[in-house]
Design a protein around this motif. Structure first.
Motif, PDB file in Angstrom:
ATOM      1  N   ARG A   1      -8.133  11.794   1.338  1.00 33.96           N
ATOM      2  CA  ARG A   1      -9.200  10.919   1.831  1.00 33.96           C
ATOM      3  C   ARG A   1      -8.642   9.569   2.268  1.00 33.96           C
ATOM      4  N   ARG A   2      -7.806   8.991   1.405  1.00 33.35           N
ATOM      5  CA  ARG A   2      -7.292   7.661   1.731  1.00 33.35           C
ATOM      6  C   ARG A   2      -6.261   7.729   2.857  1.00 33.35           C
ATOM      7  N   ASN A   3      -5.505   8.829   2.913  1.00 35.12           N
ATOM      8  CA  ASN A   3      -4.586   9.014   4.030  1.00 35.12           C
ATOM      9  C   ASN A   3      -5.332   8.940   5.358  1.00 35.12           C
TER      10      ASN A   3
ATOM     11  N   SER B   1      -8.340   7.654   5.879  1.00 35.25           N
ATOM     12  CA  SER B   1      -9.115   6.433   6.115  1.00 35.25           C
ATOM     13  C   SER B   1      -8.263   5.171   6.125  1.00 35.25           C
ATOM     14  N   PHE B   2      -6.957   5.310   5.865  1.00 34.75           N
ATOM     15  CA  PHE B   2      -6.116   4.111   5.729  1.00 34.75           C
ATOM     16  C   PHE B   2      -6.154   3.226   6.985  1.00 34.75           C
TER      17      PHE B   2
ATOM     18  N   ARG C   1     -16.333   4.224   6.604  1.00 29.89           N
ATOM     19  CA  ARG C   1     -15.063   4.952   6.441  1.00 29.89           C
ATOM     20  C   ARG C   1     -15.309   6.323   5.860  1.00 29.89           C
ATOM     21  N   ASN C   2     -16.143   6.347   4.807  1.00 30.89           N
ATOM     22  CA  ASN C   2     -16.395   7.623   4.153  1.00 30.89           C
ATOM     23  C   ASN C   2     -17.099   8.602   5.073  1.00 30.89           C
TER      24      ASN C   2
ATOM     25  N   LYS D   1     -16.627   0.306   3.891  1.00 23.85           N
ATOM     26  CA  LYS D   1     -16.319   1.507   3.124  1.00 23.85           C
ATOM     27  C   LYS D   1     -17.257   2.677   3.437  1.00 23.85           C
TER      28      LYS D   1
ATOM     29  N   MET E   1      -1.095   8.454  -1.740  1.00 19.89           N
ATOM     30  CA  MET E   1      -2.535   8.403  -1.481  1.00 19.89           C
ATOM     31  C   MET E   1      -3.090   9.816  -1.386  1.00 19.89           C
TER      32      MET E   1
ATOM     33  N   GLU F   1      -9.298   1.360   6.995  1.00 22.90           N
ATOM     34  CA  GLU F   1      -9.247   0.337   5.951  1.00 22.90           C
ATOM     35  C   GLU F   1      -8.484  -0.894   6.466  1.00 22.90           C
TER      36      GLU F   1
ATOM     37  N   ARG G   1      -5.797  12.129  10.315  1.00 24.10           N
ATOM     38  CA  ARG G   1      -5.498  10.699  10.276  1.00 24.10           C
ATOM     39  C   ARG G   1      -5.488  10.114  11.688  1.00 24.10           C
TER      40      ARG G   1
ATOM     41  N   ASN H   1       0.803  -1.224   0.000  1.00 26.51           N
ATOM     42  CA  ASN H   1       0.000   0.000   0.000  1.00 26.51           C
ATOM     43  C   ASN H   1       0.835   1.272   0.000  1.00 26.51           C
TER      44      ASN H   1
END
Lengths: 289, 367
Positions: free
Chosen positions: B93-95, B97-98, B110-111, B107, B90, B101, B146, A197
């Motif tokens: 958003r993904r940072n 929610s990582f 998470r959102n 999902k 990333m 995850e 985060r 990842n």
């Protein structure tokens, strides 16, 4: 130096460019001769000028080199050996690159007691000359039942390549701040999910560099190919050598030249396709967060 | 819920001890600051709480559970790094929610979490950007986001503001304080900035050379320092330290060619200690311009030869010699200006009611 031209050029600069152009031409001239010769027929080669363009370009030499030229006692051209090389290169490059990536990731981001020593020892592998390991390796391959096989050659190239691939990846990953790994650990990611990842997505340049390097090394290898292959498993470099050394009747320079280009084509192609990453990957070490 | 007990924790790198027998009890919801000069072991201590470094000996409990041998992800903590350590490939958003995850949160949930936190931190418009497209302050917010996403029991913040410019740092400091009030989560915050420590902390642990020099409220740390190191480290400009003779429980200070005898509240302590000489610790704000009606107990009017003036805006620092040691006083800008003109001999008001004393050799408090 004061002879400044109206457009800003001066004599010194002109001299530099002239020299550059001269050496560029000098370097490209063998390729030019190889290509032009490969498109000539044998009559024209015997009678004509070495530097002239072909009068009547023909694909005869290329077709023969690919499909029907004699390499030793077979007369099937380079085609079967080309596929042998492909079957050796693809797995050897992929396996050594993946192992190198994992090694580099561990040595750079998951330090352990003695990891620097291990890296030093691995580096030493870059300096071992091919000739030194020929005999022990052939004994090993024989004992493993891999003598004269494609898998055997793949194994030799993977082992030999790991030192280089590890070096590339380790030096790339060592520039990535260890805080990233720590953050990912706290986020709950494990060893492999951090790799896939976080590290893999930023590794494109170094993958390209490593793949080009390994592809070129393994495709161009002659020594391992000639020592460890059997009659049906020879790579293209060995076949090219046989083709050039087999003469039935007169020497067919046009076929030799076409064969040489066929043998060199894949590495050329790899450079053209991925070359810009090569320079980028070698120079740009750091990934900024 | 999020109380932390650090019990007899020791940490060595090879033969080099970095943490020496650390004991700290952090109450649930408390804002603890670890402060000290670089190399004092504060970051190492935080890393051992995070689980990023093993302890050599000792135990760490979080919420009453022994986590000493647990991996970081099982300790229910989140951390903000000095370098932010955002995942460069990333988007924001993904940072954020990582962590969710990796913990297999669905999902949709998470959102929702990301949207809520982005709203809270006012970074909703940045969710699709990569970290490289953000400014320093924005990265800082994402790093906070985060940490917030997982609603952990404990936040660990490792010099989170030190890469920001001065103005933004003050702003973010305020925001962190507000956020702590709102969330009530236990925070351990590492800094070398003593102003950050004073303004944010419920309690401060001052570290030096792997030892907790003092553990107390900002008030205690500032006004009742355990030793000379703490007194020197906390406060800016720093406390004045003057070696003085003791005479009958009073302190003899010579300045501008005159001897003064300072009366102090701890007179009997000094008498009982049997010491002949002691280091007097006096904060600059206790040395101010003379005002006629300010005479009280434990104050003294002195004349000092002002060698240097440093205007700081609200106050002016004046430098002079007491017992041949340079000291600083804090006077009004007008008094500072006058000191410069007035042949430099200036009348000052010295308040010794908060004076503290240290042993000459050990630097420990004389109590």
């Amino acid at each position: 130096m004061s002879h400044t031209f109206a457009n800003g050029f001066n004599a010194g600069r002109a001299f530099i460019y002239a020299t550059l152009v001269f050496f560029a031409l000098l370097y490209i001239s063998p390729l030019y001769i190889i290509l032009t010769t490969s498109f000539k027929d044998i009559e024209e080669i015997r009678s004509g000028n070495l530097l002239a363009l072909p009068d009547e370009p023909t694909l005869y030499a290329w077709i023969k080199a690919w499909g029907s030229a004699c390499t030793g006692s077979d007369c099937n051209g380079l085609a079967p050996f080309f596929w042998n090389s492909i079957r050796i290169v693809i797995p050897a490059v992929l396996i050594s690159t993946i192992i190198g990536a994992l090694n580099g990731y561990v040595l750079a981001q998951w330090r352990f007691r003695g990891s620097d020593m291990l890296f030093g020892a691995l580096l030493f592998g870059c300096f071992i000359p091919f000739q030194v390991i020929l005999l022990p390796m052939s004994i090993l391959l024989g004992k493993m039942g891999l003598a004269n096989t494609i898998s055997g050659l793949v194994m030799v190239h993977v082992i030999y390549g790991i030192a280089f691939t590890t070096l590339f990846f380790r030096n790339y990953y060592v520039a990535i701040p260890s805080d990233l790994t720590k953050a990912a650990k706290l986020d709950g990611a494990g060893f492999f999910s951090i790799f896939t990842n976080v590290f893999l997505p930023m590794s494109t340049p170094i993958f390209v560099v490593t793949i080009i390097w390994q592809f070129t090394q393994i495709w161009n290898d002659f020594l391992f190919g000639v020592v460890y292959s059997g009659s049906g498993t020879q790579p293209i470099t060995v076949a090219l050598n046989n083709l050039v050394n087999t003469s039935v009747g007169g020497k067919e320079y046009n076929v030799d030249m076409a064969a040489a280009v066929i043998a060199a084509l894949p590495t050329l192609l790899v450079y053209v396709v991925a070359g810009k990453y090569f320079v980028k990957g070698l120079t740009a070490g750091a990934v900024k967060g | 819920m999020g109380a932390i007990d650090i019990i007899n924790v020791t940490k060595s790198f090879g033969d080099t001890p970095v943490l020496k027998n650390i004991n700290l009890n952090i109450k649930d919801g408390e804002f603890l600051i670890l402060v000290g000069p670089s190399g004092c072991g504060k970051s190492t201590l935080m890393n051992t709480v995070a689980g990023l470094e093993d302890v050599t000996s000792g135990q760490i409990n979080i919420a009453g559970r022994d986590v000493t041998n647990l991996s970081p992800k099982n300790r229910d903590i989140a951390m903000v790094f000095q370098s932010y350590a955002l995942y460069p490939t990333m988007d924001v958003r993904r940072n954020i929610s990582f962590g969710l995850e990796m913990r297999k949160v669905p999902k949709k949930e998470r959102n929702q979490t990301v949207d809520r936190i982005a709203d809270l931190l006012q970074i909703s418009h940045l969710l699709d950007r990569k970290p490289s497209q953000l400014s320093g302050g924005q990265r800082q917010r994402v790093a906070m986001g985060r940490a917030l996403a997982r609603s952990p029991k404990v936040f660990l913040l490792d010099e989170p503001l030190s890469n920001l410019d001065a103005k933004l740092r003050v702003e973010m400091r305020m925001e962190i304080k507000k956020m702590h009030k709102r969330l009530g989560t236990t925070i351990i915050y590492v800094t070398h900035d003593q102003i950050e420590a004073m303004t944010l902390a419920d309690r401060i642990a001052v570290l030096s050379e792997g030892i907790v020099q003092q553990f107390g409220t900002p008030y205690e740390i500032y006004n009742d320092p355990a030793n000379r190191f703490v007194a020197d480290f906390m406060g800016s400009p720093a406390m004045n330290f003057i070696e003085c003779d003791i005479e009958d429980g009073r302190l003899i200070v010579e300045t501008d060619g005159q001897d003064y005898k300072f009366e102090v509240p701890d007179r009997d302590v000094l008498q009982k200690s049997g010491l002949k000489r002691v280091v007097l610790g006096l904060r600059p704000e206790m040395i101010t311009e003379a005002k006629p009606d300010q005479k009280r107990q434990f104050t003294q009017e002195i004349s000092m030869l002002v060698e240097e003036t440093e205007p700081m805006g609200a106050d002016t620092m004046v430098t002079g010699l007491w017992n041949s040691t340079e000291i600083q006083g804090r006077v009004s800008p007008e008094a500072g200006h006058a000191a410069k003109l007035n042949d430099k001999h200036t009348l000052l008001h010295v308040d010794t009611s908060k004076a503290v004393f240290f042993h000459l050799e050990t630097g420990e408090r004389v109590r």
